[in-house]
Scaffold this motif. Structure first.
Motif, PDB file in Angstrom:
ATOM      1  N   ARG A   4       0.814  -1.217   0.000  1.00 27.17           N
ATOM      2  CA  ARG A   4       0.000   0.000   0.000  1.00 27.17           C
ATOM      3  C   ARG A   4       0.846   1.265   0.000  1.00 27.17           C
ATOM      4  O   ARG A   4       0.301   2.371  -0.203  1.00 27.17           O
ATOM      5  CB  ARG A   4      -0.918   0.010   1.236  1.00 27.17           C
ATOM      6  CG  ARG A   4      -1.779  -1.237   1.381  1.00 27.17           C
ATOM      7  CD  ARG A   4      -2.656  -1.488   0.175  1.00 27.17           C
ATOM      8  NE  ARG A   4      -3.661  -0.441   0.012  1.00 27.17           N
ATOM      9  CZ  ARG A   4      -4.494  -0.350  -1.022  1.00 27.17           C
ATOM     10  NH1 ARG A   4      -4.408  -1.223  -2.013  1.00 27.17           N
ATOM     11  NH2 ARG A   4      -5.379   0.613  -1.078  1.00 27.17           N
ATOM     12  N   GLU A   5       2.146   1.132   0.234  1.00 29.72           N
ATOM     13  CA  GLU A   5       2.994   2.320   0.360  1.00 29.72           C
ATOM     14  C   GLU A   5       4.026   2.433  -0.756  1.00 29.72           C
ATOM     15  O   GLU A   5       4.887   3.306  -0.709  1.00 29.72           O
ATOM     16  CB  GLU A   5       3.687   2.308   1.725  1.00 29.72           C
ATOM     17  CG  GLU A   5       2.674   2.329   2.874  1.00 29.72           C
ATOM     18  CD  GLU A   5       3.284   2.720   4.203  1.00 29.72           C
ATOM     19  OE1 GLU A   5       3.630   3.909   4.358  1.00 29.72           O
ATOM     20  OE2 GLU A   5       3.403   1.844   5.084  1.00 29.72           O
ATOM     21  N   THR A   6       3.941   1.550  -1.744  1.00 26.79           N
ATOM     22  CA  THR A   6       4.779   1.638  -2.942  1.00 26.79           C
ATOM     23  C   THR A   6       3.861   1.541  -4.144  1.00 26.79           C
ATOM     24  O   THR A   6       2.690   1.171  -4.034  1.00 26.79           O
ATOM     25  CB  THR A   6       5.823   0.509  -2.994  1.00 26.79           C
ATOM     26  OG1 THR A   6       5.156  -0.758  -2.939  1.00 26.79           O
ATOM     27  CG2 THR A   6       6.808   0.613  -1.833  1.00 26.79           C
ATOM     28  N   ARG A   7       4.409   1.855  -5.318  1.00 24.30           N
ATOM     29  CA  ARG A   7       3.562   1.894  -6.522  1.00 24.30           C
ATOM     30  C   ARG A   7       4.114   1.072  -7.680  1.00 24.30           C
ATOM     31  O   ARG A   7       3.345   0.629  -8.526  1.00 24.30           O
ATOM     32  CB  ARG A   7       3.384   3.350  -6.980  1.00 24.30           C
ATOM     33  CG  ARG A   7       2.567   4.195  -6.027  1.00 24.30           C
ATOM     34  CD  ARG A   7       1.109   3.751  -6.019  1.00 24.30           C
ATOM     35  NE  ARG A   7       0.313   4.473  -5.025  1.00 24.30           N
ATOM     36  CZ  ARG A   7       0.075   4.038  -3.810  1.00 24.30           C
ATOM     37  NH1 ARG A   7       0.580   2.880  -3.400  1.00 24.30           N
ATOM     38  NH2 ARG A   7      -0.667   4.738  -2.967  1.00 24.30           N
ATOM     39  N   ARG A   8       5.422   0.866  -7.764  1.00 24.68           N
ATOM     40  CA  ARG A   8       6.006   0.262  -8.967  1.00 24.68           C
ATOM     41  C   ARG A   8       6.735  -1.043  -8.711  1.00 24.68           C
ATOM     42  O   ARG A   8       6.600  -1.990  -9.494  1.00 24.68           O
ATOM     43  CB  ARG A   8       6.984   1.270  -9.612  1.00 24.68           C
ATOM     44  CG  ARG A   8       7.704   0.723 -10.834  1.00 24.68           C
ATOM     45  CD  ARG A   8       8.810   1.667 -11.298  1.00 24.68           C
ATOM     46  NE  ARG A   8       9.835   1.911 -10.288  1.00 24.68           N
ATOM     47  CZ  ARG A   8      10.834   1.062 -10.022  1.00 24.68           C
ATOM     48  NH1 ARG A   8      10.944  -0.087 -10.658  1.00 24.68           N
ATOM     49  NH2 ARG A   8      11.733   1.361  -9.086  1.00 24.68           N
ATOM     50  N   ILE A   9       7.525  -1.115  -7.670  1.00 22.89           N
ATOM     51  CA  ILE A   9       8.428  -2.242  -7.484  1.00 22.89           C
ATOM     52  C   ILE A   9       7.670  -3.543  -7.225  1.00 22.89           C
ATOM     53  O   ILE A   9       6.589  -3.557  -6.652  1.00 22.89           O
ATOM     54  CB  ILE A   9       9.415  -1.991  -6.328  1.00 22.89           C
ATOM     55  CG1 ILE A   9       8.672  -1.544  -5.059  1.00 22.89           C
ATOM     56  CG2 ILE A   9      10.466  -0.987  -6.735  1.00 22.89           C
ATOM     57  CD1 ILE A   9       9.545  -1.446  -3.833  1.00 22.89           C
TER      58      ILE A   9
END
Length: 307
Positions: A63-68
């Motif tokens: 929920r706190e990252t977007r790509r990896i």
């Protein structure tokens, strides 16, 4: 060559520390953030403030990252029932928008099982094989149909095989040094084969076994991604390399022999040797999770030369 960041939080890390590393992983252009799945520290460290659970951590990071990409090297089959694990991983995959990968292994560290009251069976590899069949079978079951499994260790009856992951297929990693059963399991169930902490020569031999097993199973020799996990210690000069080695309690010469250590040019050269035997991805074991400058250096002076 993909570079992924691989952490060992059981050695001592809070969720906030892992979040900082994951965000740096994303901001600096690395492909993925992976973590080990252990509940007890190893070696001469106290492990404070104590362990964090792998899949709870990854749910938060989802929920706190977007790509990896996010995953485990390796989730221990001894820690979770396979049906529950399939639910957990599918849910985190949905929470991430389809960025999860599952590394699944037999489990090996008996002391952590004793420390936390987890049974440590003698037939771990047989259980792993059944877990791989169940987890992948549940995910592959068509919506509206049920899944059954009757094994020696696990039995599932009329499972709705829900929830479904966001991805059409969550990548599964199998790894290890075993010469026979490990390549066979990888060929049967995995999308990627990972060998941890192995030389170029040993990696080449094991990759050859995996490719042969894939062909014997009716797959192409190159259907599986072959990858390595290696400790990394990079410095702009000898003094910085020595400082980073000392911070993780290792010797520079040993790190150069058994991992990726030295100047950026030295590390790029050694990565090239792994690429030359067919390794397509390297998990960089980062042991000092407070040294984000290390990640920046690897990104700017190592990763930049590999693209």
């Amino acid at each position: 060559m993909d570079l992924r960041i691989f952490t060992e939080p059981q050695q001592g890390a809070t969720y906030d520390t892992l979040l900082a590393v994951a965000k740096a992983t994303e901001d600096l252009g690395f492909d993925a953030f992976f973590r080990s799945d252990h509940y007890l520290h190893m070696g001469d460290v106290d492990g404070l403030p104590g362990p964090t659970d792998a899949w709870i951590t990854l749910a938060g990071l989802a929920r706190e990252t977007r790509r990896i990409r996010l995953g485990t090297l390796m989730t221990a089959a001894t820690f979770r029932l396979p049906g529950v694990l399939a639910v957990q991983v599918a849910q985190v995959d949905r929470m991430s928008g389809g960025r999860v990968e599952l590394g699944l292994g037999a489990g090996w560290f008996e002391a952590e099982h004793r420390a936390y009251g987890i049974p440590f069976p003698q037939d771990k590899f047989d259980r792993l094989e059944e877990q791989l069949a169940i987890v992948t079978g549940l995910w592959a079951t068509e919506a509206g149909k049920t899944f059954d499994f009757h094994g020696r260790h696990y039995e599932l009856v009329d499972s709705p095989a829900l929830p479904k992951p966001a991805q059409a297929k969550i990548p599964v990693l199998v790894g290890g040094h075993g010469p026979t059963r490990t390549p066979r399991l990888a060929a049967q169930y995995a999308d990627e084969f990972n060998i941890p902490f192995a030389s170029v020569e040993d990696s080449e031999r094991q990759f050859g076994r995996v490719r042969a097993a894939a062909e014997a199973a009716g797959r192409g020799a190159d259907d599986l991604i072959c990858s390595n996990a290696l400790v990394v210690c990079v410095g702009r000069d000898d003094a910085e390399v020595a400082r980073r080695a000392a911070a993780i309690g290792r010797e520079v010469d040993e790190l150069k022999a058994n991992g990726l250590a030295g100047s950026p040019a030295e590390v790029v050269d050694k990565i090239g040797r792994y690429a030359g035997i067919g390794s397509r991805r390297i998990y960089l074991q980062i042991l000092d999770l407070t040294d984000l400058d290390h990640l920046e250096l690897i990104s700017s002076q190592v990763q930049s030369q590999l693209s």
